[in-house]
Structure formats: structure tokens, C-alpha cells
Design a protein around this motif. Sequence first.
Motif, mmCIF file in Angstrom:
data_model
loop_
_atom_site.group_PDB
_atom_site.id
_atom_site.type_symbol
_atom_site.label_atom_id
_atom_site.label_comp_id
_atom_site.label_asym_id
_atom_site.label_seq_id
_atom_site.Cartn_x
_atom_site.Cartn_y
_atom_site.Cartn_z
ATOM 1 N N ASP A 187 -5.252 -2.354 8.588
ATOM 2 C CA ASP A 187 -5.210 -2.490 7.131
ATOM 3 C C ASP A 187 -3.828 -2.879 6.636
ATOM 4 O O ASP A 187 -3.682 -3.384 5.524
ATOM 5 C CB ASP A 187 -5.646 -1.177 6.462
ATOM 6 N N THR A 244 -3.297 3.449 8.946
ATOM 7 C CA THR A 244 -3.561 2.136 8.358
ATOM 8 C C THR A 244 -3.058 1.018 9.271
ATOM 9 O O THR A 244 -3.671 -0.036 9.357
ATOM 10 C CB THR A 244 -2.890 2.004 6.976
ATOM 11 N N SER A 289 0.861 -1.190 0.000
ATOM 12 C CA SER A 289 0.000 0.000 0.000
ATOM 13 C C SER A 289 0.895 1.237 0.000
ATOM 14 O O SER A 289 1.710 1.415 0.906
ATOM 15 C CB SER A 289 -0.905 0.000 1.238
#
Length: 598
Positions: free
Chosen positions: A198, A193, A180
Motif C-alpha cells: 500500500d 502497509t 498516508s
Amino acid sequence: MRYIFALLCMIGLASCDDPAGTLKIGGKDFSESSILSEMMAILAEDAGIAVTRRINLGSTLVNLESLKRGDIDVYAEYNGTGLVMLGQPAMTDGDAATERVRSLYQPLGLVWGKRFGFDNNYGLAMRAGRAQELGVESISDLVSIASDLTIGIEENFQSRPLDGFGPMTARYGMSFGNVSVVSADARPQLYDTLLAGDTDVIEVFTTDGQIADLDLVLLDDDLNFFPVYQAAPLVRADALVKFPQLQGLFDQLAGKLDAETMQRLNSQVDQDALSPREVARAALAEMGLIDESDGLQIAEPIIIAHSPFVAADTETGRALRAVREAYPGRRVLLQEQSDPLAALASGDMPIALVTAVEFADLGANNLPETRPFEGVGVVGQAYLHVIGLGDTRRFSDIETLVTGPEGSASHRAGMILAAGNSGITLSPQSDLTTGDAALVLAPIGSSIVQDLLENGRLLSVTGWDQGDNLVRYPQLRQARIPEGSYDGQNTAIETLSSQMVLAGPVVENTDAVGPQGPGASAPTDVAALSNTTVLAISNALRSDIGLDPALPGAAALTPALPAPPAAVNPSPFTSVLTAIVFLLFGWLIWLYARPERR
């Protein structure tokens, strides 16, 4: 006229931004660089040198070119960056790197001062619980599991040819399952995150204030891949001639700033929203380098109380992120309390991370009595883990059930279980290994549960839908722990669950004017959460799950009702006015339709 013209020239020169006797200090566009620039500026000013600040000037390239042109006289630079800017490979030996940049920059008329004392290198960080769960302490520990993990990185790190993401994964021989990438401006989102679950791993700078604030684990760079980046003043040689005392002033900072200190100072700017100048001044006073009578005024942190065992990484991270968004510019910390809602009632803490069972006390006839608190947002779900110890193989074999301390979520859940099973005796204590079984109310994947399972087994809790349990104890609902949730768990386990929420004190209706408007105020000595704060927390949680109907919810979360239909029988005034309008229309129609007179 000649005298007047000369006088105007003198006035113009005096009003210039950069008079000849002024030291011009630059700086990069991030907190740490601003703090270091302010330290140098304050020391110079304290010595009687006039200073022009061009702090937050821009990138490394902008500052270096400004230094070469003479637009600035000094800024804080890193030896590793200094090497890269001249096309040299970065080094892992700080002393060698410093000697190298000094020799390279001397022909340019630029002088490297003594190092401040800290390294701000690239690194990888994880949540403490996630790292413990996976058994990760170093970057090499990621190699065998990287394909199952998500890493969050910044785009500059992704594109660096020598010490970036690609070279790092090649050196360690690993490949992540998902990558990411965020922009440079959005770099703080990497921590969001990570808190939200995540990402499993993120790229960090080792002096980031969030590392200590969020109790993250900085993984050991056991192959020494990342080059060293040590900060020091980078000064124009002619500035040292112009201000002979300058080198001695900056040398006072040599070796005074370690990584922990810079983490703390960065956190004061990034998390407490203090200015770099006041943070730098307070730090210099603390080191005894300037006289400063007034201490740094830092706002009291927002404390989130939570019950023992219940605070897993993902849930606490989600709660931290939401409360930080609701209280911008304030430090937000977690603190374990045996009874977090009692701590809330005392006024010591404004908000708590709790489970639904903590909203009720078992009163007469083992019926729950509602405590005066309300939910402001859903964080997750906690599951009842009953771990049989020793020879205990079935729930019916339990005689002594060990829970957490009295008032905790696990103890309250145990009280409800014991109310329906008269043969169970509760033992509230922190050591969970002393009874026939242990009860832990926590999200799935709890490291505490995993540790207990090394010498125990998960027991099913069945039959909860028999009798009136579902009506008497709506705070516990039937659920299932999926197969494979823990090492060695080969079957799904029937159990109960309780919703995890952020909670605040309930607002009582009075004649006072409180934070939620007229007729609303908090209990004595307790600060109620305003509607704005409640909505900010709820929006930041971004949860699609509504609050459990068994829990009292904040008034701000109540859905807006449709407007009621207009009254069938209007007021007398409206009726009369309506009649006049109809008569007027009738008269106009008559005028139009009457026969024409001849």
C-alpha cells in the motif's frame, strides 16, 4: 504513646516507594528506551544500589520534567532531542551536539553521560525488491519518481517544524503523489502497509528491529538532512553525589551498543515478545558486564518456505504479515526451498508460500497426482514468464527450456509445458541464461524477469485451450501479462497463471484427537495447523478471491451449510405426544362449546 508514634513513623517511612537510598530510573514509552533504562537499572543493582523503576513513564516532556523535579534521577535521552527541548536547532554532528547539550543542561543541574554508541535517527525505508526495481539507493534517487509513489509517515513526523516531513521534502525538492499518515500509537502499522504494497516508502527510526527482520533497504540520507540522535544517560547532578559509583557504572556502556545491536534487541522485544528486562540482562551478560549463567530463551521462529523466483515483495510481505498476526509474539521468517512442500512434509517448517502447480506431481500418463497438502489462504497470482534468449523469437523455436531447480514451482510448470510439447527438453538449474529460453513462474513485475529481459524477450504461450489441457492441468489457467508490465514490453503477452497460496499439511482422518478435533490428526512428524490458526491467517490476508477449486482447501475454510429441514416422519414418541396434544385441544374445545345444563 510517644514511643509507639515514633515506631509507626519509622514503619511508614520504610514503606515509602522512594527511600533516600534508592536510585529512581525513568524511561520513555517505547521498547528501546525501556531496554536502555533496564540496562542502567541492572548495572546499579549489580553494584548494590537499590533501584526504583519508573520505566515507560511517558513522553520526552514527562521524563524531562520528572527529572527536573527530582521524581526520577536518570533516564536515557538523545542529544538531538535534548537540543530541541531547549529550543535549539538539532545538529548533524554528534560530537558537537553532545558538547552543546552538556553546556546547556549543566546550569539545570543535569549531567549528560557518555553516549551508548548508536544513532537512532529518522530515515526512509523501502522493500528491497521495490528499491531494486526503481533503482533507488538514496533519498535523492526518489526525487524524480516521488510524484508516482506513496509514502507512509507518522503524525509526529508530519508536524515536526525542523526535521519533519515538510522540511525534508523541501530540502530534497520532491513531492510525493500520496501521503498516508498514521497516529503515533499506530506507528508499527507503517511496516504493515509497506509489506502489503500500500506504500512504497515509509518513515522509520534507524534502529527499528523490523528493518533487519524484513530485509528492508534504509535509504542513504545523502544530503545529511536528518539531525543526529545519539542516546546517553541524562542524570541529576545530586544523584551523582549521592551515588558516587554511578558515573563509572554507566560509563561501562559507552560505545558498546551499535545500530545493528539495538535493532536486534528492539526486535527481541517487539517481535519475540520478550520483556525489556530479560533482553537487557542477556545483552549485558553478552558484553561481559554482569554474570549471567542462563541464556535468553527465544522461541524458535516460524519459517515460511517458498520456491525460488516466486517470492516477490508484495506477495511475501502479505504472507509475512498474515502469519505474524496468526502467531503473535513469534518471529516469522522466509526461507527459500527448492521444493517447499517437501520441506513442509519433513516437519521442518509449518507453512509454505507456494503456487497451485506445486500441489501436484506428474505421474503416469503425465496426469497430476495430488500431494497431501491444503491451502489456507490466497496470497496472489503467479504468471508464467517464458523469456526467449539469443535468437529464440517464438515459443515453437524452443528446444532447451531452463527452469529453476527440480521440485521448484518454475520446474513443475515446465514439466507441464513439456508434457504437451514433446520437442522441449527441460534443464533444471539456477542459472537461467544457458538455454534457448528461460521459464520463471512469478508475480508480474518480477525483478528476475526484468533482468532476463535485458538480453531476451517475452514469448506468448498460446493454444492452451486446445485439446484437454484445461482438464488435465487445472493448476495452470489462461492469463495475460498486460502491456508495459516490464521495460520495453510494448504488447500484451498471452500466457498462463497459477494461484499463490499459503499451504499447510493436510489433516488425515484417524481415531486420534488432533488440533482440529476428534478424528483428525496430521501425518507423522508433521504439525497440522489448527482451525484457529487457519482462520487467523485467512482473515489476516483479507483476500476477496477464493481458493482455486483445483486445490484442496483447509476444512476450517469450508462454508457453513444451512441446517437441513426437519424430518417429515418424526420419532414414535414425538408422534404420540403430538396426538395427545391434539386430543387435549379437542377436549377443551368441546368443554367450551357443549350445551349448558339446566
